[in-house]
Design a protein around this motif. Structure first.
Motif, PDB file in Angstrom:
ATOM      1  N   ASP A 104      -5.575   4.272 -12.462  1.00 38.98           N
ATOM      2  CA  ASP A 104      -5.201   5.690 -12.569  1.00 38.98           C
ATOM      3  C   ASP A 104      -4.636   6.154 -11.235  1.00 38.98           C
ATOM      4  O   ASP A 104      -5.393   6.515 -10.317  1.00 38.98           O
ATOM      5  CB  ASP A 104      -6.415   6.542 -12.967  1.00 38.98           C
ATOM      6  N   PRO A 105      -3.336   6.120 -11.057  1.00 33.47           N
ATOM      7  CA  PRO A 105      -2.734   6.519  -9.781  1.00 33.47           C
ATOM      8  C   PRO A 105      -3.000   7.980  -9.402  1.00 33.47           C
ATOM      9  O   PRO A 105      -2.756   8.368  -8.252  1.00 33.47           O
ATOM     10  CB  PRO A 105      -1.235   6.281 -10.027  1.00 33.47           C
ATOM     11  N   LEU A 106      -3.527   8.785 -10.325  1.00 30.66           N
ATOM     12  CA  LEU A 106      -3.809  10.186 -10.006  1.00 30.66           C
ATOM     13  C   LEU A 106      -4.910  10.341  -8.965  1.00 30.66           C
ATOM     14  O   LEU A 106      -5.053  11.410  -8.360  1.00 30.66           O
ATOM     15  CB  LEU A 106      -4.216  10.931 -11.288  1.00 30.66           C
ATOM     16  N   ASN A 107      -5.690   9.286  -8.740  1.00 33.26           N
ATOM     17  CA  ASN A 107      -6.804   9.389  -7.796  1.00 33.26           C
ATOM     18  C   ASN A 107      -6.360   9.202  -6.353  1.00 33.26           C
ATOM     19  O   ASN A 107      -7.194   9.068  -5.450  1.00 33.26           O
ATOM     20  CB  ASN A 107      -7.897   8.381  -8.157  1.00 33.26           C
ATOM     21  N   GLY A 108      -5.081   9.181  -6.089  1.00 33.33           N
ATOM     22  CA  GLY A 108      -4.584   9.111  -4.720  1.00 33.33           C
ATOM     23  C   GLY A 108      -4.134   7.724  -4.268  1.00 33.33           C
ATOM     24  O   GLY A 108      -3.855   7.514  -3.080  1.00 33.33           O
ATOM     25  N   ASP A 109      -4.053   6.775  -5.193  1.00 35.55           N
ATOM     26  CA  ASP A 109      -3.635   5.410  -4.812  1.00 35.55           C
ATOM     27  C   ASP A 109      -2.420   5.008  -5.667  1.00 35.55           C
ATOM     28  O   ASP A 109      -2.554   4.759  -6.870  1.00 35.55           O
ATOM     29  CB  ASP A 109      -4.782   4.429  -5.030  1.00 35.55           C
ATOM     30  N   GLY A 110      -1.283   4.981  -5.002  1.00 36.79           N
ATOM     31  CA  GLY A 110      -0.046   4.576  -5.694  1.00 36.79           C
ATOM     32  C   GLY A 110       0.408   3.175  -5.291  1.00 36.79           C
ATOM     33  O   GLY A 110       1.587   2.829  -5.483  1.00 36.79           O
ATOM     34  N   SER A 111      -0.497   2.346  -4.755  1.00 34.21           N
ATOM     35  CA  SER A 111      -0.144   0.990  -4.325  1.00 34.21           C
ATOM     36  C   SER A 111       0.228   0.128  -5.534  1.00 34.21           C
ATOM     37  O   SER A 111      -0.193   0.407  -6.665  1.00 34.21           O
ATOM     38  CB  SER A 111      -1.315   0.354  -3.577  1.00 34.21           C
ATOM     39  N   ILE A 112       0.993  -0.944  -5.255  1.00 34.34           N
ATOM     40  CA  ILE A 112       1.399  -1.867  -6.325  1.00 34.34           C
ATOM     41  C   ILE A 112       1.040  -3.303  -5.939  1.00 34.34           C
ATOM     42  O   ILE A 112       0.967  -3.657  -4.758  1.00 34.34           O
ATOM     43  CB  ILE A 112       2.912  -1.780  -6.625  1.00 34.34           C
ATOM     44  N   ASP A 113       0.827  -4.130  -6.966  1.00 34.96           N
ATOM     45  CA  ASP A 113       0.605  -5.568  -6.794  1.00 34.96           C
ATOM     46  C   ASP A 113       1.828  -6.319  -7.348  1.00 34.96           C
ATOM     47  O   ASP A 113       2.303  -6.004  -8.451  1.00 34.96           O
ATOM     48  CB  ASP A 113      -0.646  -6.023  -7.540  1.00 34.96           C
ATOM     49  N   ILE A 114       2.279  -7.288  -6.599  1.00 34.21           N
ATOM     50  CA  ILE A 114       3.359  -8.173  -7.065  1.00 34.21           C
ATOM     51  C   ILE A 114       2.775  -9.571  -7.182  1.00 34.21           C
ATOM     52  O   ILE A 114       2.249 -10.116  -6.204  1.00 34.21           O
ATOM     53  CB  ILE A 114       4.558  -8.170  -6.095  1.00 34.21           C
TER      54      ILE A 114
ATOM     55  N   GLU B 295       0.823  -1.212   0.000  1.00 39.02           N
ATOM     56  CA  GLU B 295       0.000   0.000   0.000  1.00 39.02           C
ATOM     57  C   GLU B 295       0.856   1.260   0.000  1.00 39.02           C
ATOM     58  O   GLU B 295       1.876   1.345   0.688  1.00 39.02           O
ATOM     59  CB  GLU B 295      -0.912   0.032   1.231  1.00 39.02           C
ATOM     60  N   CYS B 296       0.367   2.255  -0.788  1.00 42.39           N
ATOM     61  CA  CYS B 296       0.987   3.584  -0.799  1.00 42.39           C
ATOM     62  C   CYS B 296      -0.073   4.576  -1.307  1.00 42.39           C
ATOM     63  O   CYS B 296      -0.184   4.826  -2.517  1.00 42.39           O
ATOM     64  CB  CYS B 296       2.221   3.602  -1.692  1.00 42.39           C
ATOM     65  N   LYS B 297      -0.843   5.107  -0.349  1.00 40.91           N
ATOM     66  CA  LYS B 297      -1.908   6.058  -0.691  1.00 40.91           C
ATOM     67  C   LYS B 297      -1.522   7.452  -0.204  1.00 40.91           C
ATOM     68  O   LYS B 297      -0.785   7.585   0.777  1.00 40.91           O
ATOM     69  CB  LYS B 297      -3.225   5.624  -0.078  1.00 40.91           C
ATOM     70  N   TYR B 298      -2.030   8.463  -0.869  1.00 43.81           N
ATOM     71  CA  TYR B 298      -1.623   9.834  -0.569  1.00 43.81           C
ATOM     72  C   TYR B 298      -2.820  10.773  -0.760  1.00 43.81           C
ATOM     73  O   TYR B 298      -3.828  10.430  -1.376  1.00 43.81           O
ATOM     74  CB  TYR B 298      -0.472  10.270  -1.477  1.00 43.81           C
ATOM     75  N   THR B 299      -2.676  11.994  -0.191  1.00 45.97           N
ATOM     76  CA  THR B 299      -3.648  13.084  -0.394  1.00 45.97           C
ATOM     77  C   THR B 299      -2.882  14.316  -0.855  1.00 45.97           C
ATOM     78  O   THR B 299      -1.731  14.535  -0.466  1.00 45.97           O
ATOM     79  CB  THR B 299      -4.397  13.401   0.901  1.00 45.97           C
ATOM     80  N   LEU B 300      -3.551  15.143  -1.688  1.00 51.39           N
ATOM     81  CA  LEU B 300      -2.937  16.352  -2.232  1.00 51.39           C
ATOM     82  C   LEU B 300      -3.631  17.600  -1.684  1.00 51.39           C
ATOM     83  O   LEU B 300      -4.775  17.532  -1.254  1.00 51.39           O
ATOM     84  CB  LEU B 300      -3.016  16.347  -3.759  1.00 51.39           C
ATOM     85  N   ALA B 301      -2.906  18.680  -1.729  1.00 49.24           N
ATOM     86  CA  ALA B 301      -3.442  19.986  -1.315  1.00 49.24           C
ATOM     87  C   ALA B 301      -3.506  20.897  -2.546  1.00 49.24           C
ATOM     88  O   ALA B 301      -2.854  20.618  -3.560  1.00 49.24           O
ATOM     89  CB  ALA B 301      -2.553  20.613  -0.246  1.00 49.24           C
TER      90      ALA B 301
END
Length: 367
Positions: A99-109, A43-49
């Protein structure tokens, strides 16, 4: 003076707040576990300002175990384009969100391997904001190819051990035994720390039955079955005696064969020597004719030396009969009655002296 310092502090705080407007959401865990051949999500989720107006850049790295080496980037998202490194995770890692632009940069292996175990880092940048976060991935191998076997003789009164072994599986692996047929109770034993060995003392026939061993670790289990059949002890004395007798018989037969072979070789050697032996032929016996002539010839020489004066002692009648062979006398001269004939060699053995009658004229004188 104090008012001046307070104004500077407020300006710094505002700048810091604007620079750190991008925030990474704290994940539910920082250590992940996966099974070899399976799949896991980091998991790697983020929020923008509103202040984050730059280009979004999401990078994932495999952190090097040695601090002297550089981290290896495995996947990157920038301006709507995804880049993958040609390393060990190529074609096995993807962004979870389309679409990682929506705040979810998680990856699957996917198709995890034990070698994928290590530390990973997620780094999200959207200027002026930038944040990164590390996490741990452990890939385990489920127990597999578990086998059960008995170490020792399965005899009444003996000591043996039931053992369980797993060819594959990440440590730590633990084992457990259970009896599933016969008396549903394990025999008294001394298990080891892992439970892989079940030591049995003074076995009885009641211990016979089917046993199951289960191996397990964090990610899975495996099992095997063992059929135990405790029997009466074998007659070792009889087996030893039979082995000794069999060995003696074998040695006797072997000795007889060797003796026969040696004797056969000697016979062949003797026959070969007889065939190659040079024999001296025996001279054929002389004929009676030649023998009689030899007697006459030898005496002719002796009589030839006699003179008429030396012949007074000899009577003519003595020379009237000469011992000759019957086959030397012509058939016309054979009388109707003749005395028994004796061969010249026999006369010699009887003491007779072979002589030769000298030739005479009509008047009786010696020539």
């Amino acid at each position: 003076m104090a008012l001046r310092y307070l104004t500077v502090l407020l300006i710094v705080l505002c700048c810091w707040a604007s620079l750190n407007a991008l925030v990474l959401v704290t994940p539910s865990k920082t250590t992940y576990e996966g099974v070899q051949g399976g799949k896991t999500t980091l998991e790697c989720k983020y929020t923008l300002a509103p202040e984050d107006i730059g280009t979004l850049d999401i990078e994932w790295f495999l952190v090097a175990a040695d601090s002297q080496q550089a981290d290896q980037m495995i996947i990157n998202y920038n301006t709507g384009v995804v880049y993958q490194d040609s390393g060990p995770l190529k074609d096995r890692v993807h962004f979870t969100s389309s679409d990682p632009l929506n705040g979810d940069g998680s990856i699957d292996i996917i198709n995890l391997r034990e070698s994928d175990t290590g530390a990973y880092q997620c780094k999200v940048k959207k200027l002026p904001g930038s944040q990164n976060m590390k996490m741990r991935l452990n890939v385990y191998i489920k127990p597999a190819k578990t086998r059960c076997f008995v170490d020792g003789k399965q005899e009444i009164g003996s000591d043996f051990a039931l053992k369980c072994d797993t060819k594959e599986g990440s440590a730590p692996v633990t084992y457990s035994w259970e009896k599933i047929s016969g008396l549903e109770k394990l025999p008294p034993s001394t298990p080891d720390a892992s439970g892989a060995v079940l030591s049995v003392k003074n076995a009885s026939q009641a211990f016979s039955g089917t046993y199951r061993c289960t191996s397990r670790n964090k990610v899975g289990t495996d099992e095997c079955l063992l059929i135990l059949n405790v029997i009466p002890p074998t007659n070792t004395a009889g087996i030893i005696a039979g082995a000794i007798i069999g060995t003696l018989l074998f040695l006797i037969i072997l000795g007889i064969l060797i003796f026969c072979c040696c004797r056969k070789q000697k016979e062949k050697k003797y026959e070969k020597e007889i065939q190659h032996e040079i024999r001296e032929d025996v001279a054929p016996p002389k004929s009676r004719i030649s023998t009689a002539r030899s007697y006459i010839g030898s005496n002719h020489s002796s009589l030839g030396s006699l003179s008429p004066s030396n012949m007074d002692g000899y009577s003519k009648a003595r020379y009237n009969h000469v011992p000759i062979e019957e086959h030397e006398r012509p058939a016309s001269q054979n009388p109707s009655f003749s005395a028994p004939k004796v061969a010249g060699p026999n006369l010699s053995r009887m003491g007779a002296i072979p002589v030769m009658i000298p030739a005479q004229n009509k008047d009786g004188s010696i020539v």
